[in-house]
Design a protein around this motif. Structure first.
Motif: not given
Length: 576
Positions: A473-480, A503-523
């Motif tokens: 399940p952790k590998l599946e979460q990484i891919l998701s 405005l859109l770029a700021a929101g997108t970049q924030q989303g990228l940052k949050e998902k990137g941090e989550e991905l790095n933790r899981l990796l």
């Protein structure tokens, strides 16, 4: 060669050099008129450079041909220049900017040579070229003769090993698990160590020349330990001779053809855990186990069932048979049927499943090599067989106190052996009968399987299965997460030119940052479970061949790599 190098100007003003030897002779490293034009003419002899994955240059000189070469080869090609003379290497380090030094490694150090070629093993499949600079080689001819031979041997081995690993790894892992009950219970070959010290051993391979002298096998039986490779079994049994030991390690189902419907009541099998799993079953309990294939999986399993005995690997069952004969203490060791070449254009001896099969030899292809033959002249061999020949010669060189006789009467010449007809070997060394099978049977009978070991293995396997249940399940979460990051990255690129971009770029970049941090933790969490990842290495071999990403690689490339690698891990974990 003791010599001095004099640097001077060519007619067109470019640097050139003259070598003056202590005996008064001299020669030029490059043209005295136009060194660059000379270098271009040299490279015209190598039309395959434009598609090469790896280029080895023998001799640097002043680097003109290296500079021209870098304009021809693909941008991702590995270029290794081997130069024996320290002054020429130093001059290269201080050379003009037109020589792309960041893409070229210049060395004479063998460890550096082997490391670079190994790192470039995947690129080897795209094309390999050796470029010769004859003038530079005149400074040290012996070194370049040696290193040319060693580079060719090393590249041959890598090409064979890489292709074999990619093709066989899944079968190897499956067989290791299927054979685990028998491997756990069977004695290892270490119980046979030195039980036939000083006795002659005969190794029967299935090369074409076996047809010439197989009729003499009856004379050798009872006066030697007869060791057969699986491919030769049918031919041996057709002579009403039963080998004492049969060696096998091939993981493919096709290997079963050599064993099906034969009588094994008078032979013992020596097998590697990777062997196709139906073969050990044919021998009932008459089996010994050995290890020669080391991977994270095989090391882990060995820690569970214990040391069964080790034989040095060599890409061939015949190499394993030789290792077994050495472990038995046999001396001399006699080979028949060990052509390692296409004698008379044939692949195998009569009586084998390949009887009458011809090799389709194309001397222009890199798959075929012409090598010295027994009795003089030359004979064609394949790259795979040549790799085995090189390995045999390395192993023979270690046997200082053991006589090794090549009684094949054909095939490739093997350094480190004494060549003689099989009849002569029998007359000189197989001089008395001695007990063979009863000794082997007694060694086998003394072994008792340990039920505690079986239970420990069962517990460890159950524990590992539960760990993978949580791992998947952790590998599946990484891919998701990787998929979501890629979507956000694509969105960021699309909105970069819109009116509400900020405005859109700021929101997108924030989303990228949050998902990137989550991905790095899981990796980090997944990679910390190194044992589970290591046990997948056979099924994720392609990961080991991937070139590293640049540190400044775009986010898209980084995420693509995560998706590729962890998709392989997920598939491998489910398979395991």
């Amino acid at each position: 060669m003791d010599a001095t190098i004099e640097f001077l100007k060519a007619k067109n003003g470019m640097p050139t050099a003259r070598v003056r030897a202590t005996d008064g002779t001299s020669f030029l490293l490059h043209s005295v008129y136009d060194p660059a034009s000379e270098a271009r003419r040299l490279l015209e002899k190598y039309p395959s450079l434009k598609d090469a994955g790896v280029v080895v240059v023998l001799g640097l000189g002043l680097g003109y041909h290296v500079c021209e070469l870098m304009r021809i080869v693909p941008a991702k090609a590995y270029v290794l220049v081997i130069e024996a003379h320290p002054e020429l290497r130093r001059r290269f380090e201080k050379s003009a900017e037109e020589i792309p030094r960041n893409r070229v490694i210049v060395t004479k150090d063998e460890s550096v040579i082997w490391t670079l070629i190994y790192q470039a093993r995947e690129q080897l499949r795209e094309g390999f070229v050796i470029v010769e600079h004859p003038a530079s080689q005149r400074l040290n001819p012996a070194f370049y003769r040696y290193i040319r031979h060693r580079v060719r041997d090393f590249v041959s081995m890598l090409l064979v090993e890489t292709a074999t690993a990619k093709r066989l790894n899944r079968f190897i892992q499956e067989n290791m698990f299927r054979n685990l009950p028998s491997v756990t219970a069977d004695p290892g070959i270490n119980v046979l160590e030195n039980v036939f010290r000083g006795r002659p051993a005969l190794i029967v391979a299935a090369g074409p020349s076996l047809t010439k002298n197989i009729h003499l096998l009856k004379m050798a039986k009872e006066r030697s330990i007869v060791i057969s490779v699986g491919t030769a079994l049918k031919a041996i049994l057709s002579q009403s001779v039963h080998p004492d030991l049969v060696v096998t390690l091939d993981p493919l189902e096709s290997n079963y053809r050599h064993f099906a419907d034969l009588d094994f009541t008078q032979a013992f099998l020596c097998y590697e855990p990777q062997t196709y799993y139906k073969i050990p079953q044919l021998f009932g309990g008459r089996r010994f186990v050995f290890n020669s294939f080391w991977s994270n999986m095989s090391v882990w399993l060995t820690t569970l069932f214990g040391n069964k005995g080790y034989i040095e690997p060599g890409g061939s069952v015949a190499v394993a048979a030789f290792g077994l004969a050495c472990l038995l203490g046999a001396n001399p060791i006699v080979f028949i049927g060990q052509d390692l070449a296409y004698t008379d254009g044939l692949t195998h001896a009569d009586g084998t499943v390949y009887e009458g099969q011809k090799a389709t030899i194309d001397a222009q292809r890199l798959d075929y090599l012409e090598v010295p033959a027994v009795g003089g002249a030359t004979v064609f061999t394949s790259r795979a067989l040549y790799t085995v020949l090189v390995r045999f010669e390395e192993l023979f060189a270690k046997q200082k106190d053991r006589l090794i006789i090549d009684a094949t009467e054909g095939g490739a010449l093997k350094r480190g052996t004494v060549v003689m007809p099989f009849q002569e070997a029998i007359d000189r060394y197989f001089t008395e009968e001695f007990s063979v099978l009863p000794v082997i049977e007694e060694c086998h009978r003394r072994h008792r399987p340990d039920s505690a070991v079986r239970e420990r293995i069962r517990e460890e396997l159950e524990k590992t299965v539960h760990e993978y249940d949580a791992f998947i399940p952790k590998l599946e979460q990484i891919l998701s997460l990787a998929d979501r990051i890629q979507e956000l990255n694509q969105l960021a690129e699309k909105i970069s030119n819109t009116k509400s971009a900020n405005l859109l770029a700021a929101g997108t970049q924030q989303g990228l940052k949050e998902k990137g941090e989550e991905l790095n933790r899981l990796l980090k969490e997944v990679n910390a479970q190194a044992r589970l990842v290591d046990l997948l290495s056979l099924l994720t071999f392609d990961v080991q061949l991937m070139p590293p990403l640049a540190e400044d690689a775009p986010l898209k490339d980084q995420v693509d790599r995560v998706r590729l690698v962890y998709t392989l891990y997920l598939e491998a974990a489910k398979t395991t």
